[in-house]
Scaffold this motif. Structure first.
Motif, PDB file in Angstrom:
ATOM      1  N   ASP A 154       0.810  -1.218   0.000  1.00 45.54           N
ATOM      2  CA  ASP A 154       0.000   0.000   0.000  1.00 45.54           C
ATOM      3  C   ASP A 154       0.844   1.270   0.000  1.00 45.54           C
ATOM      4  OD1 ASP A 154       0.909  -0.246   2.639  1.00 45.54           O
ATOM      5  OD2 ASP A 154      -1.088  -0.658   3.473  1.00 45.54           O
ATOM      6  N   PHE A 155       1.936   1.277   0.759  1.00 44.85           N
ATOM      7  CA  PHE A 155       2.759   2.484   0.840  1.00 44.85           C
ATOM      8  C   PHE A 155       3.480   2.806  -0.464  1.00 44.85           C
ATOM      9  CE2 PHE A 155       5.584  -0.986   2.171  1.00 44.85           C
ATOM     10  CZ  PHE A 155       6.717  -0.748   1.409  1.00 44.85           C
ATOM     11  N   HIS A 156       3.555   1.840  -1.370  1.00 43.35           N
ATOM     12  CA  HIS A 156       4.395   1.931  -2.562  1.00 43.35           C
ATOM     13  C   HIS A 156       3.622   2.260  -3.828  1.00 43.35           C
ATOM     14  CE1 HIS A 156       7.239  -0.225  -5.538  1.00 43.35           C
ATOM     15  NE2 HIS A 156       7.899   0.831  -5.103  1.00 43.35           N
ATOM     16  N   SER A 177      -1.470  -4.064  -1.420  1.00 41.08           N
ATOM     17  CA  SER A 177      -1.535  -5.115  -0.406  1.00 41.08           C
ATOM     18  C   SER A 177      -1.242  -4.480   0.948  1.00 41.08           C
ATOM     19  CB  SER A 177      -0.528  -6.231  -0.694  1.00 41.08           C
ATOM     20  OG  SER A 177       0.791  -5.767  -0.483  1.00 41.08           O
ATOM     21  N   PRO A 178      -1.856  -4.969   2.013  1.00 42.81           N
ATOM     22  CA  PRO A 178      -1.636  -4.356   3.328  1.00 42.81           C
ATOM     23  C   PRO A 178      -0.220  -4.588   3.832  1.00 42.81           C
ATOM     24  CG  PRO A 178      -2.940  -6.365   3.534  1.00 42.81           C
ATOM     25  CD  PRO A 178      -2.814  -6.089   2.072  1.00 42.81           C
ATOM     26  N   THR A 179       0.355  -3.565   4.409  1.00 42.66           N
ATOM     27  CA  THR A 179       1.675  -3.681   5.030  1.00 42.66           C
ATOM     28  C   THR A 179       1.497  -4.178   6.461  1.00 42.66           C
ATOM     29  OG1 THR A 179       2.458  -1.822   3.710  1.00 42.66           O
ATOM     30  CG2 THR A 179       3.780  -2.438   5.630  1.00 42.66           C
ATOM     31  N   PRO A 180       2.276  -5.165   6.898  1.00 40.59           N
ATOM     32  CA  PRO A 180       2.170  -5.629   8.291  1.00 40.59           C
ATOM     33  C   PRO A 180       2.213  -4.459   9.268  1.00 40.59           C
ATOM     34  CG  PRO A 180       3.626  -7.072   7.051  1.00 40.59           C
ATOM     35  CD  PRO A 180       3.295  -5.923   6.141  1.00 40.59           C
ATOM     36  N   LEU A 181       1.331  -4.480  10.252  1.00 41.59           N
ATOM     37  CA  LEU A 181       1.186  -3.357  11.176  1.00 41.59           C
ATOM     38  C   LEU A 181       2.492  -2.994  11.870  1.00 41.59           C
ATOM     39  CD1 LEU A 181      -0.791  -1.358  12.433  1.00 41.59           C
ATOM     40  CD2 LEU A 181      -1.299  -3.061  14.196  1.00 41.59           C
ATOM     41  N   TYR A 185       3.769   2.141   9.591  1.00 42.04           N
ATOM     42  CA  TYR A 185       3.948   3.594   9.628  1.00 42.04           C
ATOM     43  C   TYR A 185       5.394   3.991   9.352  1.00 42.04           C
ATOM     44  CZ  TYR A 185      -0.749   3.237  11.372  1.00 42.04           C
ATOM     45  OH  TYR A 185      -2.075   2.940  11.470  1.00 42.04           O
ATOM     46  N   ASN A 186       6.322   3.144   9.730  1.00 43.10           N
ATOM     47  CA  ASN A 186       7.711   3.392   9.376  1.00 43.10           C
ATOM     48  C   ASN A 186       7.900   3.304   7.864  1.00 43.10           C
ATOM     49  OD1 ASN A 186      10.597   3.705   9.878  1.00 43.10           O
ATOM     50  ND2 ASN A 186      10.765   1.540   9.355  1.00 43.10           N
TER      51      ASN A 186
END
Length: 204
Positions: A154-156, A177-181, A185-186
């Motif tokens: 998702d961040f990418h 795709s979801p980033t592991p929690l 945020y990092n």
């Protein structure tokens, strides 16, 4: 100008720069969240599905990469005629390409036949992922004017879409795709700087 005034001016400038940075970061995060929401919409028919690599450990995908592959499977199952490309090269000190490990995961965990998966196993960056995947798509007679899904974290998705358009993909559809929690945020924070760096380097 006295030393006191110079110090006052310097502190004022630093606060202004900090404010500008905070605003730009907030705008980036807002844009990112909007893009993530859009990527959750039902996908139109696509000619190909490219899954971007994100690291492996001991011959297995990292949690982040596994999430990308799991997300890709939902599209693959819904679009059986789409070309599938796993993209990622051989890391330092590794024997297998990331693309090969990704293909093995799709086969082992999701029963996807190996013959359906095309591997791009030489890239070391997002830019190379998409550039080298174009060669594979061309060999499969997939036109870059057609809709092509790009599965990544998702961040990418903002940077991946920008690079794809710069390289001639006319209808890139990024799928988040979801980033592991534990790292989410990092990862979002680091991606802000990666996006700025990519812009400065002319990647898009």
């Amino acid at each position: 100008m006295t030393k006191t005034r110079w110090l006052k001016y310097g502190w004022y400038s630093l606060w202004v720069l900090l404010l500008i940075w905070l605003i730009s970061f907030a705008l980036f995060i807002e844009s990112l969240q909007q893009q993530i929401k859009r990527s959750a919409q039902p996908l139109p028919p696509v000619a190909a599905i490219i899954v971007l690599g994100s690291g492996t450990v001991a011959g297995k995908p990292t949690p982040t990469l596994a999430k990308r592959l799991d997300t890709a499977v939902t599209i693959i199952d819904a679009q059986p005629s789409a070309i599938i490309v796993t993209s990622g090269g051989i890391g330092y000190g590794r024997q297998r390409s990331e693309a090969d490990i990704m293909a093995s995961y799709l086969h082992t965990e999701h029963s996807l036949p190996f013959e359906r998966i095309l591997q791009e196993g030489t890239s070391t960056s997002t830019q190379e992922n998409l550039a080298n995947s174009k060669i594979i798509l061309a060999a499969q007679e997939v036109d870059l004017a057609e809709p092509i899904a790009i599965v990544t974290s998702d961040f990418h998705i903002i940077r991946a879409a920008a690079i794809a358009r710069h390289q001639g993909y006319e209808q890139p559809i990024t799928v988040a795709s979801p980033t592991p929690l534990s790292i989410r945020y990092n990862a979002w924070f680091r991606e802000y700087f990666a996006f700025i760096s990519g812009w400065l380097l002319g990647e898009y």
